[in-house]
Structure formats: structure tokens, C-alpha cells
Write a protein that holds these residues in place. Structure first.
Motif, PDB file in Angstrom:
ATOM      1  N   GLN A  94       0.828  -1.194   0.000  1.00  7.37           N
ATOM      2  CA  GLN A  94       0.000   0.000   0.000  1.00  7.37           C
ATOM      3  C   GLN A  94       0.870   1.255   0.000  1.00  7.37           C
ATOM      4  OE1 GLN A  94      -2.729  -0.508   3.359  1.00  7.37           O
ATOM      5  NE2 GLN A  94      -4.252  -1.299   1.935  1.00  7.37           N
ATOM      6  N   VAL A  95       0.222   2.404  -0.190  1.00  9.61           N
ATOM      7  CA  VAL A  95       0.939   3.675  -0.115  1.00  9.61           C
ATOM      8  C   VAL A  95       1.304   3.935   1.345  1.00  9.61           C
ATOM      9  CG1 VAL A  95       0.762   6.170  -0.425  1.00  9.61           C
ATOM     10  CG2 VAL A  95      -0.181   4.629  -2.163  1.00  9.61           C
ATOM     11  N   GLU A  96       2.580   4.136   1.633  1.00 11.36           N
ATOM     12  CA  GLU A  96       3.059   4.404   2.983  1.00 11.36           C
ATOM     13  C   GLU A  96       2.869   5.886   3.277  1.00 11.36           C
ATOM     14  OE1 GLU A  96       4.921   4.195   6.707  1.00 11.36           O
ATOM     15  OE2 GLU A  96       5.034   5.740   5.199  1.00 11.36           O
ATOM     16  N   PRO A  97       2.027   6.237   4.258  1.00  8.54           N
ATOM     17  CA  PRO A  97       1.672   7.650   4.446  1.00  8.54           C
ATOM     18  C   PRO A  97       2.839   8.575   4.783  1.00  8.54           C
ATOM     19  CG  PRO A  97       0.045   6.242   5.498  1.00  8.54           C
ATOM     20  CD  PRO A  97       1.180   5.353   5.093  1.00  8.54           C
ATOM     21  N   HIS A  98       3.909   8.039   5.365  1.00  9.97           N
ATOM     22  CA  HIS A  98       5.051   8.906   5.674  1.00  9.97           C
ATOM     23  C   HIS A  98       5.871   9.242   4.421  1.00  9.97           C
ATOM     24  CE1 HIS A  98       4.241   7.033   9.686  1.00  9.97           C
ATOM     25  NE2 HIS A  98       4.429   8.286  10.056  1.00  9.97           N
ATOM     26  N   ASP A  99       5.736   8.435   3.370  1.00  8.18           N
ATOM     27  CA  ASP A  99       6.255   8.752   2.033  1.00  8.18           C
ATOM     28  C   ASP A  99       7.768   8.934   1.976  1.00  8.18           C
ATOM     29  OD1 ASP A  99       5.645   9.132  -0.731  1.00  8.18           O
ATOM     30  OD2 ASP A  99       6.065  11.258  -0.498  1.00  8.18           O
ATOM     31  N   PHE A 100       8.526   7.986   2.548  1.00  6.62           N
ATOM     32  CA  PHE A 100       9.969   8.080   2.358  1.00  6.62           C
ATOM     33  C   PHE A 100      10.579   6.867   1.673  1.00  6.62           C
ATOM     34  CE2 PHE A 100       9.193   7.335   6.958  1.00  6.62           C
ATOM     35  CZ  PHE A 100       9.660   6.028   7.077  1.00  6.62           C
ATOM     36  N   GLY A 101       9.765   6.071   1.003  1.00  9.27           N
ATOM     37  CA  GLY A 101      10.296   5.087   0.075  1.00  9.27           C
ATOM     38  C   GLY A 101      10.824   3.810   0.688  1.00  9.27           C
TER      39      GLY A 101
END
Length: 272
Positions: A94-101
Motif C-alpha cells: 500500500q501507499v506508505e503515508p510517511h512517504d519516504f520510500g
């Protein structure tokens, strides 16, 4: 049709979603516990972020909170066992909400505006720094207090605080676990606007709707190019200029942009 607000909030909290035009509102809903984060809340947040990216009718997200506070941080008794086992609450894929890859997770492509108010501690700061634009209320109180609890901030603060505010400013707040206000957050570039408390969500929505009125393919491409420049350097980002512009210039939206310019009217973009 009933709305999430019509149903009692479970003890472990929940994430509410509401669609307004092309904007997805994502609401943190556990006000009885100052929106302290539990495992189900993290999972539902990832589902909401993934929905934003996967639904072509949605163009921008707005992350906000119900009640008086954005979040007091992690519900440590609920989250600590996951930390001890080295597990994450967000499911892979899923898309990780913290968004650092992180490996195994998707990264968000569409813009996110965060609306923060009241207490915004630990994971709250990291989620807003993982967004693209932050509107804060004048009463907002911030603290990255993990060292006060014997743990480390692992939701992006150690990456983004220095990036936004410089090494010394990052160390000041990360290592002292101090509390600071909205004016300091603005000075450090952690937030972009400070407004009266009652106007936080309205201002975030105004910004999101303005973004949603632009050409969606161009918005995503621009956002990703900025992030590439920050994370990989200006040369890596510049290397994408010609091919990205070629792709965008051949889109239906680019043709509509030209027609709207010639006809002196607002463009009607379709994301194609």
C-alpha cells in the motif's frame, strides 16, 4: 446514505474519508484520546492514501483531524509490541503515508495538504512533513519527543527536519524533545501557513481545490520532479525534463490548456 459521522467511533479510533469534488478528505477520528494512533488507524490511513492514488477522479488529499487536536502521537501501549518485533502497522503493497520510500511500499504520487491544530506531537509532525503543504492553526503545539520515551523517530523526522530547517535546528528539537509553537514551525519551514484555528481546514481545502483545478498529469509530474531533485539531486531531476515535457505536451490536457488560453476561459482538465 449514512456518513462515517453517523456511526460511533470505536475505542481504537478510525480514519474517515469524504469526497468533495476531486478532493479526498482524510479525517483522523479518535478525539476522546486526542487522536492517539493505533494499529487499525495506521492501516486505514494507508488504505485512504492508496485510494487517493488509485482513483482517477481524485486529484488531491487533505489530511485533517476531528476534535481539538491533530494528534498527541502514538498510543504507545498499542504500538510498542509492533516496535519490539520490528514490524510496521502499514501492510506491504500500500501507499506508505510517511512517504519516504521503504521497500515493499508504494509512494504517493498525488499531492497532500495537511491541516494541523492543537497538539501535533511525534507521528503528527512526521505525517505533516510527509505531506506537501501544511496549514497550521495559531494554537498549534509541536514536539518530537521520542527520545523522551526511549525510542527514535522513524516516521521521517530525522530525514525531513534537517532538510527543511538545517542540521542545528533539527538537532535542537529532535534531541531536546522540547515543545514549540506555530511561529517556530513556520520559521523552520515545517508549515507553510499559519491561520486562526477556526480557518485551518477551510484554508487547506482552498489550497487543495486550487491544486485540483490544475492539469492533473502536470501536477503529478511537477511534484515528483521536485521530490527527485530533493532526494537525488538537481542533475537527476533535470535529466527527466525533456521526456516528461514531451509526454505532457502530447496529452489531451495540454491541448485543452492551449484552447483555454486562446478562448480566454478557465481550462477543463480531464487528467488525460
Amino acid at each position: 446514505m449514512s456518513s462515517p459521522a453517523d456511526h460511533p467511533v470505536p475505542a481504537e479510533g478510525r480514519i474517515d474519508t469524504e469526497v468533495r469534488g476531486h478532493v479526498l478528505l482524510i479525517g483522523i477520528n479518535r478525539p476522546a484520546k486526542r487522536n492517539g494512533w493505533t494499529v487499525p488507524m495506521f492501516r486505514q490511513l494507508a488504505e485512504a492514501y492508496t485510494r487517493l492514488d488509485d482513483d482517477p477522479s481524485l486529484r488531491v488529499g487533505v489530511l485533517h483531524a476531528l476534535g481539538d487536536h491533530f494528534t498527541a502521537g502514538l498510543d504507545l501501549p498499542a504500538i510498542a509490541p509492533f516496535m519490539q518485533r520490528g514490524e510496521k502497522a502499514v501492510p506491504y503493497g500500500q501507499v506508505e503515508p510517511h512517504d519516504f520510500g521503504l521497500p515493499g511500499y508504494r509512494r504517493r504520487t498525488k499531492p497532500m495538504v495537511a491541516a494541523v491544530k492543537g497538539i501535533c506531537f511525534t507521528v503528527g509532525i512526521e505525517l505533516m512533513l510527509g505531506a506537501d503543504i501544511v496549514v497550521a492553526g495559531q494554537d498549534c503545539r509541536f514536539s518530537q519527543m521520542e527520545v523522551q520515551r526511549g525510542i527514535m523517530a522513524t516516521g521521517g523526522a530525522t530525514l525531513r527536519m534537517a532538510e527543511r530547517a538545517g542540521l542545528g535546528n533539527a538537532m535542537l528539537h529532535l534531541l531536546t524533545a522540547d515543545e514549540f509553537g506555530a511561529d517556530e514551525a513556520l520559521r523552520l519551514n515545517f508549515v507553510q501557513k499559519v491561520v486562526p484555528n477556526a480557518e485551518v481546514l477551510d484554508e487547506a481545502l482552498r489550497i487543495a481545490e486550487r491544486i485540483a483545478a490544475q492539469a492533473p498529469l502536470a501536477v503529478v509530474a511537477t511534484r515528483l520532479n521536485v521530490l527527485k531533485a530533493v532526494e537525488h539531486g538537481p542533475h537527476a531531476a533535470a535529466a527527466d525534463f525533456i521526456e516528461t515535457q514531451k509526454r505532457l505536451a502530447n496529452s489531451e490536457d495540454a491541448a485543452e490548456g492551449v484552447r483555454a488560453f486562446v478562448e480566454k476561459r478557465p481550462a477543463r482538465f480531464q487528467g488525460r
